[in-house]
Write a protein that holds these residues in place. Sequence first.
Motif, short mmCIF file in Angstrom:
data_model
loop_
_atom_site.label_atom_id
_atom_site.label_comp_id
_atom_site.label_asym_id
_atom_site.label_seq_id
_atom_site.Cartn_x
_atom_site.Cartn_y
_atom_site.Cartn_z
N LYS A 70 4.54 7.40 -5.13
CA LYS A 70 5.56 6.46 -5.60
C LYS A 70 5.80 5.41 -4.53
CE LYS A 70 7.87 9.71 -8.66
NZ LYS A 70 6.64 10.42 -8.86
N CYS A 81 8.14 1.70 -3.87
CA CYS A 81 9.20 0.79 -4.31
C CYS A 81 9.18 -0.48 -3.49
CB CYS A 81 10.58 1.43 -4.13
SG CYS A 81 10.86 2.86 -5.14
N ASN A 111 2.95 5.59 -9.24
CA ASN A 111 4.02 4.82 -9.89
C ASN A 111 4.54 3.80 -8.89
OD1 ASN A 111 4.27 6.18 -12.51
ND2 ASN A 111 4.87 7.92 -11.26
N TYR A 165 7.35 0.65 -8.37
CA TYR A 165 8.60 0.11 -8.91
C TYR A 165 8.98 -1.15 -8.14
CZ TYR A 165 8.79 4.93 -10.52
OH TYR A 165 8.48 6.15 -11.09
#
Length: 155
Positions: A74, A76, A104, A106
Amino acid sequence: IENEEKIVVFATHHEIIDSIKEKYGDLAVKFDGRSSAEEKNKAVNEFQNNSNVKVFVANIQTAGAGITLTSASKLCFVELAWTPGDHLQAEDRIHRIGQKDSVNIYYFIAKDTVEEKIAKLLINKIKTLNKILEGKVLEEDNLLSALLNLIEKGE
């Protein structure tokens, strides 16, 4: 973090990087333009190999290339860079050979902020780059004039 997962956070300003590192304390490592090569290697190694380190917070340009952060799946972006290539390079830090999990990514963009304007400009820049790569005719415009147009319109 609560689920024992690791996360990479990219920003641009020292104050943001420092505040995220401070918030997570020993759970986090940081790397930015103020870091030495030794500090960079230590941060990457700690993040990759220490199960207690859950957050890698870094500057997009400084840590966006040449390192592997596959212990996280992940990522961000809490602030944006000015070029799409910086974001793609930063995304590749976790999406590399050796990554076992789905990735993922973001983008945190608040409404009515400079970041929202930058995001719109980045999207337009990506469209322009795609047109160039496809050999299509472009309108005459550049990033600076697009930003000035947004400001003049009050967007």
